[in-house]
Scaffold this motif. Structure first.
Motif, short mmCIF file in Angstrom:
data_model
loop_
_atom_site.label_atom_id
_atom_site.label_comp_id
_atom_site.label_asym_id
_atom_site.label_seq_id
_atom_site.Cartn_x
_atom_site.Cartn_y
_atom_site.Cartn_z
N ARG A 91 83.32 94.67 182.37
CA ARG A 91 83.84 96.19 182.13
C ARG A 91 83.25 96.61 180.97
O ARG A 91 83.53 97.90 180.57
CB ARG A 91 85.30 95.71 181.92
CG ARG A 91 86.10 95.43 183.03
CD ARG A 91 87.57 95.09 182.71
NE ARG A 91 88.22 96.36 182.41
CZ ARG A 91 89.08 96.90 183.66
NH1 ARG A 91 89.09 96.72 184.76
NH2 ARG A 91 89.88 98.14 183.00
N SER A 134 84.41 100.30 183.31
CA SER A 134 85.68 101.03 184.02
C SER A 134 86.09 101.96 182.85
O SER A 134 86.50 101.49 181.55
CB SER A 134 86.74 100.03 184.44
OG SER A 134 87.69 100.51 185.04
N SER A 159 85.90 102.48 190.49
CA SER A 159 86.83 101.81 189.87
C SER A 159 88.37 102.25 190.47
O SER A 159 89.23 101.35 190.51
CB SER A 159 86.64 101.96 188.56
OG SER A 159 86.94 103.17 187.83
#
Ligand code: M6R
Length: 612
Positions: free
Chosen positions: A28, A608, A352
């Protein structure tokens, strides 16, 4: 962007899960990490700047052991990349907090808490959560749930939080507003995580929290949950289908490489819905036929690579379905005075499904009375599809590399399928044409596999790019978004400054940049604009620019001094933008290898983007 994990494990050391889960959330994007574990009657915390492995080593050395704990990977927003700014944040040794999101009114809260005698050790917004919860906890006689509820009522902004207390050996409180958080259920163990990849090595049974939820957890699951209205609620438990193998590198060196090579499979899986079920509205949801019949235009909202797929989709939607389509960057749309059109279909595109700007743009559209929405998303049960009337998931599988690759090409497959579906419904695509489109889709994975065979030639080009500081990408028509995507990929993972232009714009400014140090990548398949593109290339050659041309066999290019050509096997018709994306992905990947940059985890970026 920040990753959260946490667990209550009746019979096991929680540190094993916390460190494993944080490693699985590394993709991430983060710059520091930490854990806080309830060890006997105190909270033990370990934090480190840099890789999770450093923090794990430190935790092992310290012998941290306990049955309840929280962990975090931080992507800095408020305050620099330092250990004091890393999470978890602790207040008075009593309360530990991990947080994803931004508390917008943290300055007011900080001032209020300072006036109550609290001192701050970090520059983060999160520390106000820790002090605020502690303040409430001491006031209410150590009721953790009520303390988090009272604290959250003061915050404006977005958050997912996990909270433990040093004197509560059995419970944890979590809350969610605008940032992802799920609860997962094992055998006398309960987990929390920002996404499912962190927990599937331990359990597949998960429940996603909704915005406004506050939940009290123990080792047997959710003890109590209040929704945004303060009402008791339950969240449905689902079994995740994500495979562990999709989270492992296998024989590849990088996830980006793996994900580029997975595209024939990902595209075939995503196209299956149209190949098996035809171009039927029901593929997008049971009410889609009715919804599609009532719309007069489309607005697509997205960010980054997903925005470029939307730009490509506009060409198909207007040329195949003849439906007016407008594409906007979500972060711009959400702050603009918009003229609402209730007959417009609002499409959000997101790998996402958690990108905050896209989510907020959808909510804004809905608040204006735009009730018809469709989400094109890769992550099952993420926020965007849950807020949308219709959904079609791309079946790319987990995308771990920060640079989006297979998500982009599978989004294009869905947009193409949508254009043909609407074209059929609106009488612009007959049965024969629909069969031809089906055949194009069926052939696509094979054609892409052929393009993969060009990798050695593309890697050789990448060596030259690796020495450059700038690059231009050109395309025309439906291949212009491919040029945009190529430039984004290159700058994102190699840090080479790259810009993309519609080739016809060159002489309106960017041509001034062209000299022998400026490599110019041209996407030049055999389409109706090819002759125009060739003329634009002459403009570059005449100024000493070096051309790197991706063409197909039918384009009839020959190599010459300063003109390098790689030919994709054959022209694939309407789906040509999908095919021509592969070479620009490979070019960036190999240029990153040559420059020694980390293509999977580029500096400053997160996979994300759950904050503004
Ligand atoms: O998850 P999303 O598709 O909503 O993400 C949008 C962008 O943040 C993302 O595409 C980003 O631009 C990628 N890193 C590009 O490779």
């Amino acid at each position: 962007m920040c990753g959260i994990v946490g667990a209550i494990r009746a019979h096991h050391n929680v540190v094993d899960f916390l460190t494993d889960g944080l490693k699985r959330l590394e993709y991430r994007g983060y710059d520091s990490s930490g854990i806080a574990v309830q060890t006997g009657n105190k909270i033990t915390r370990v934090r480190r700047v840099g890789r999770v492995q450093l923090m794990e080593n430190a935790a092992r050395e310290k012998g941290v052991h306990g049955h309840i704990g929280i962990g975090h990977t931080r992507w800095a927003t408020h305050g620099g990349v330092t250990e004091p700014n890393a999470h978890p944040h602790i207040s008075g040794g009593l309360i530990a907090v991990v947080h994803n999101g931004i508390i917008e009114n943290f300055e007011e809260e900080r001032a209020r808490l300072q006036s109550l005698g609290y001192t701050f050790e970090s520059q983060t917004d999160t520390e106000v959560i820790a002090h605020s919860v502690k303040h409430e906890y001491e006031r209410n006689g150590h009721n953790l749930f009520a303390a988090v509820e009272a604290a959250c009522a003061r915050f404006h902004g977005a958050y997912a939080i996990g909270v433990i207390a040093d004197d509560n050996h059995k419970e944890m409180v979590v809350a969610r507003m605008g940032c992802p958080l799920l609860v997962a259920f094992g055998n006398e163990e309960t987990f929390i995580a920002s996404d499912v990849s962190a927990v599937i090595a331990f359990t597949r049974n998960i429940a996603c929290l909704d915005d406004g939820d506050i939940a009290l957890l123990n080792a047997n699951g959710i003890e109590k949950l209040l929704d945004k209205n303060g009402q008791a609620a339950e969240r449905k438990v689902k079994v995740s289908e994500l495979s562990l193998a999709s989270l492992e590198l296998g024989p590849y060196s990088h996830f980006m490489q793996k994900e580029i090579h997975e595209q024939p499979r990902a595209i075939a899986d995503t196209a299956e819905v149209f190949l098996d079920g035809g171009f039927e509205p029901e593929n997008f949801g049971t009410t889609a036929r009715e919804v599609f019949a009532g719309i007069d235009s489309i607005k697509i909202l997205a960010c980054g690579t997903s925005y470029y797929s939307a730009l490509t989709g506009k060409y198909w939607l207007e040329s195949i379905a003849k439906i007016p389509t407008d594409v906007e960057i979500a972060s711009e749309y959400r702050y603009r005075d918009v003229i609402a059109n209730p007959k417009q279909l609002v499409i959000t595109i997101s790998q996402s499904g958690e990108t905050l700007d896209t989510m907020e743009a959808l909510k804004y559209a809905q608040s204006l009375g735009q009730t018809h929405s469709l989400s094109i998303c890769n992550v099952l049960e993420s926020a965007l599809p849950r807020e949308s009337e219709l959904v079609l998931y791309t079946r790319a599988g987990a995308e771990i590399g920060v640079a989006s690759t297979k998500a982009f090409t599978t989004q294009l497959v869905v947009l193409f399928g949508l254009a043909v579906t609407l074209g059929k419904m609106r009488g612009h695509v007959g049965e024969e044409q629909a069969r031809a489109y089906t055949e194009e889709l069926r052939q696509l994975p094979g054609s892409i596999q052929h393009v993969m065979n060009l990798e050695p030639q593309i890697a050789a080009w990448a060596q030259k790019f690796a020495e450059k500081s700038n690059a231009l990408f050109l395309g025309r028509g439906i291949h212009y978004p491919v040029a945009l995507e190529g430039a984004l990929k290159l700058k994102e993972i190699t840090y080479i400054h790259a810009e993309a232009y519609p080739a016809g714009e060159l002489k309106h400014g960017p041509l001034a940049l062209v000299d022998e140090n400026m490599p110019v990548v041209v996407i030049a398949p055999h389409d109706k604009l090819l002759d125009k593109v060739k003329a634009n290339m002459q403009e570059v050659s005449a100024r000493g620019g070096e051309l790197f041309v991706f063409a197909d066999l039918d384009s009839n290019f020959t190599e010459s001094e300063g003109v390098h050509v790689i030919r994709t096997p054959r022209h694939v018709g309407d789906l040509s933008p999908i095919l021509h994306t592969i070479p620009v992905q490979l070019l960036s990947y190999h240029a990153a290898l040559a420059r020694g940059t980390d293509g999977d985890k580029p500096r400053n970026l997160a996979k994300s983007v759950t904050v503004e």
